[in-house]
Design an enzyme around this catalytic site. Structure first.
Site, mmCIF file in Angstrom:
data_model
loop_
_atom_site.group_PDB
_atom_site.id
_atom_site.type_symbol
_atom_site.label_atom_id
_atom_site.label_comp_id
_atom_site.label_asym_id
_atom_site.label_seq_id
_atom_site.Cartn_x
_atom_site.Cartn_y
_atom_site.Cartn_z
ATOM 1 N N CYS A 23 0.837 -1.209 0.000
ATOM 2 C CA CYS A 23 0.000 0.000 0.000
ATOM 3 C C CYS A 23 0.871 1.258 0.000
ATOM 4 O O CYS A 23 1.609 1.520 0.957
ATOM 5 C CB CYS A 23 -0.906 -0.023 1.222
ATOM 6 S SG CYS A 23 -1.834 1.502 1.475
ATOM 7 N N CYS A 26 0.228 3.587 2.926
ATOM 8 C CA CYS A 26 0.834 3.106 4.175
ATOM 9 C C CYS A 26 2.323 3.437 4.206
ATOM 10 O O CYS A 26 2.839 3.883 5.238
ATOM 11 C CB CYS A 26 0.634 1.603 4.325
ATOM 12 S SG CYS A 26 -1.089 1.109 4.556
#
Length: 123
Positions: A23, A26
């Site tokens: 991600c 993230c």
């Protein structure tokens, strides 16, 4: 590895980022999360990759990243997605509500964090 749960009592709340390595949001959020951790020593912070630690994270059914869990043995204070901004997390920490009942998946995750804190270390 030392079992810190038995050698160093620590009743601070856990602030856990449930994330995934793939991600992009993230990866960009991690340094901001680490910044908040340094600025809030009254909490314990952990970074849990939901794929690397599926045994303790699958039950959360994370669909949006980052998802934040704030909890301790007394229960959950917050569980949900959060805008990936340091200021948003800092405001949330300053405005925490009383704990809700501890559910099994949170108890499992907190147990793993207690047993292996260095595995999930943020600092």
């Amino acid at each position: 590895m030392t079992d810190f749960a038995t050698t160093v009592p620590d009743d601070r709340l856990w602030v856990v980022c449930l994330c995934a390595e793939w991600c992009g949001a993230c990866r960009e959020y991690r340094p901001l999360f680490e910044q908040v951790a340094r600025e809030h020593p009254d909490f314990r912070f952990a970074w849990v990759d939901i794929e690397d630690h599926a045994d303790i994270a699958d039950d959360f059914d994370v669909e949006t990243f980052p998802t934040i869990l704030i909890a301790d043995d007394a229960g959950t204070r917050f569980l949900g997605p959060l805008l990936p901004h340091a200021e948003t997390l800092a405001r949330l920490l300053d405005a925490l509500q009383p704990a809700q009942a501890l559910v099994p998946e949170v108890a499992t995750l907190l147990g793993a964090l207690q047993r292996e804190p260095l595995t999930f270390s943020v600092r």
